[in-house]
Design an enzyme around this catalytic site. Sequence first.
Site, PDB file in Angstrom:
ATOM      1  CB  SER A   1      -6.934   2.615  -0.214  1.00  0.00           C
ATOM      2  OG  SER A   1      -5.421   2.839  -0.250  1.00  0.00           O
TER       3      SER A   1
ATOM      4  CD  GLN B 142      -4.686   0.945  -2.933  1.00  0.00           C
ATOM      5  OE1 GLN B 142      -4.151   2.102  -2.906  1.00  0.00           O
ATOM      6  NE2 GLN B 142      -4.248   0.164  -2.148  1.00  0.00           N
TER       7      GLN B 142
ATOM      8  CG  ASP C  30      -2.061   0.773   0.939  1.00  0.00           C
ATOM      9  OD1 ASP C  30      -2.667   1.140  -0.075  1.00  0.00           O
ATOM     10  OD2 ASP C  30      -2.563   1.434   2.053  1.00  0.00           O
TER      11      ASP C  30
END
Length: 274
Positions: free
Chosen positions: A215, A265, A193
């Site tokens: 996110s 993502q 991430d």
Amino acid sequence: MDLLDLEQLEIDLYRGASPPESPPRVFGGQVAGQALVAAGRTVEADRHVHSLHAYFIRGGDPSRPIVYRTERVRDGQSFSTRRVLAIQNGKAIFALSASFQLAQQGLEHSVGPRAAVPGPDELPVLHQRVEATARSQWLKWINRAVDMRLVDEHPWTEDRVATDEPIRAWMRAGGKLPDDPLRHVCLLTYLSDLSLLSSVVARHDLSTTSLQMASLDHAMWFHQPFRMDDWLLYECWSPAASGGRGLAQGRFFTEEGTLIATTMQEGLVRLPRP
């Protein structure tokens, strides 16, 4: 490792905490890594995670613990499926599904990085690079146990320009890790991430400080065994952005150029209001 060592409250029920120095909301990679620990604790050791799919539902409070509730969806002859719900203050903040597989033989092929890059020993450590950049002070919460070396200028640096090229960084744990494969996979999930959503902004002449970013969902596929105390190259690129959202793709390579994991993502990337 302490961050990924969850406390077991009951069968299939675990509790995790955030580090003392955290961003205002729980770091997405942390809750994803901890949720994968909760899933992996319920699977036989000879089955290794090969994919995960997750949604970020609410922002987490780093001052409060997170409870992870695991559901044993199925155990087949080759695959095991688990679902994990991360709960804080009685509400779901994150949901993960993960699939584990018994080791098997099959077809094999792979791709390498887009271009040659300097080795990690040729690059300064992250904190040396950002200390002189006022806009980068938010990176101070990244634990120094993570050794990160930036190959390219990231969107939060003042002298960067828009580029269609990927942004890349070398990453590894700052010390020797146990041999448990689940620990290495969960740590890679944690690190995945970092910088991924920044690749959306990298294609535009914008400052990340003027954007609202978060996110929304996260997916990973693990292709080959690896160790997180060895150097891995993280290559991130954004193929599309629209509707206040951006899509980012990341690939992890060993120093020898072997692709060991892929991640995707979608994130919220909102322009400032007039």
